[in-house]
Design an enzyme around this catalytic site. Structure first.
Site, mmCIF file in Angstrom:
data_model
loop_
_atom_site.group_PDB
_atom_site.id
_atom_site.type_symbol
_atom_site.label_atom_id
_atom_site.label_comp_id
_atom_site.label_asym_id
_atom_site.label_seq_id
_atom_site.Cartn_x
_atom_site.Cartn_y
_atom_site.Cartn_z
ATOM 1 N N ARG A 261 1.849 12.637 -8.568
ATOM 2 C CA ARG A 261 2.317 11.257 -8.360
ATOM 3 C C ARG A 261 3.780 11.094 -8.766
ATOM 4 O O ARG A 261 4.470 10.215 -8.288
ATOM 5 C CB ARG A 261 1.485 10.277 -9.205
ATOM 6 N N ASP B 54 -4.314 5.125 6.356
ATOM 7 C CA ASP B 54 -4.831 6.346 6.992
ATOM 8 C C ASP B 54 -5.911 5.936 7.995
ATOM 9 O O ASP B 54 -5.610 5.611 9.138
ATOM 10 C CB ASP B 54 -5.350 7.250 5.861
ATOM 11 N N GLU C 276 0.839 -1.208 0.000
ATOM 12 C CA GLU C 276 0.000 0.000 0.000
ATOM 13 C C GLU C 276 0.871 1.253 0.000
ATOM 14 O O GLU C 276 2.020 1.225 0.455
ATOM 15 C CB GLU C 276 -0.864 0.023 1.278
#
Ligand code: 5GP
Length: 180
Positions: free
Chosen positions: A169, A107, A103
């Site tokens: 990204r 969160d 991952e």
């Protein structure tokens, strides 16, 4: 390091690229040691984990396979009960294999909680979680994290695979978007 890109505000660095590279090497060594002799599948969670996964797997000195899945969340994810759903499922069964979920960030924990429950029903030999980032301050589900890159504060981070509205990204480091 700060990178100012044209027409974008500068992104303050939280975790520099060289620290990320060093941590990928360390995690890769740990995973190599822990999975020696085992049939390992790395499961990348699209899209955010792509850069981490590609750097991490270069440091895993084992025969392995890689697969991908994508999930999305509906409803207000700041409240418990946010609904997670598959948008793209694995291409192969994982029964009897050692699955390591990769991952970008944990969160609230809702995504990993859902993935652990879902993938467990497919009877893998083992099921563990490797996350680049851990943001424990917002946790709603207590999920086990077996390999963790860095802990980050309660702030929205971007870069190294993570986006804000589809952008950032490609930043080579983890940063924080300045409040506008
Ligand atoms: P969780 O289900 O643990 O709340 O969140 C998992 C997903 O939410 C992550 O895979 C990521 O896509 C997104 N997310 C959570 N926090 C952040 C953040 O600080 N920055 C970005 N870019 N995405 C985040």
């Amino acid at each position: 390091m700060r990178i100012a890109r044209e027409a974008e505000p500068p992104i303050e660095s939280l975790v520099a690229a060289d620290r990320i590279a060093g941590r990928c090497a360390e995690l890769g060594r740990e995973i190599t040691r822990d999975y020696s002799g085992k049939d390992l599948i790395l499961v990348g969670v699209l899209k955010g984990s792509v850069m981490f996964l590609s750097d991490l797997m270069r440091h895993i000195d084992l025969p392995l396979t890689v697969d991908y899945l994508r999930v999305s969340s509906y409803g207000d994810r700041t409240e418990s009960g946010g609904v997670v759903r598959f948008e793209l499922d694995l291409s192969q069964p994982v029964r009897g294999k050692h699955v390591l979920i990769v991952e970008d960030i944990v969160d609230t924990g809702l995504t990993v909680h859902y993935l652990l429950n879902n993938l467990a029903t497919r009877e893998p030999a083992s099921l563990k979680v490797c996350t680049l980032l851990d943001k424990p301050s917002r946790r709603q589900k207590d999920v086990p994290i077996d390999y963790r890159g860095f802990q980050v504060p309660d702030t929205f981070v971007v870069g190294y695979g993570l986006d804000y509205q589809g952008r950032y990204r490609n930043l080579p480091y983890i940063g924080r978007v300045p409040a506008s």
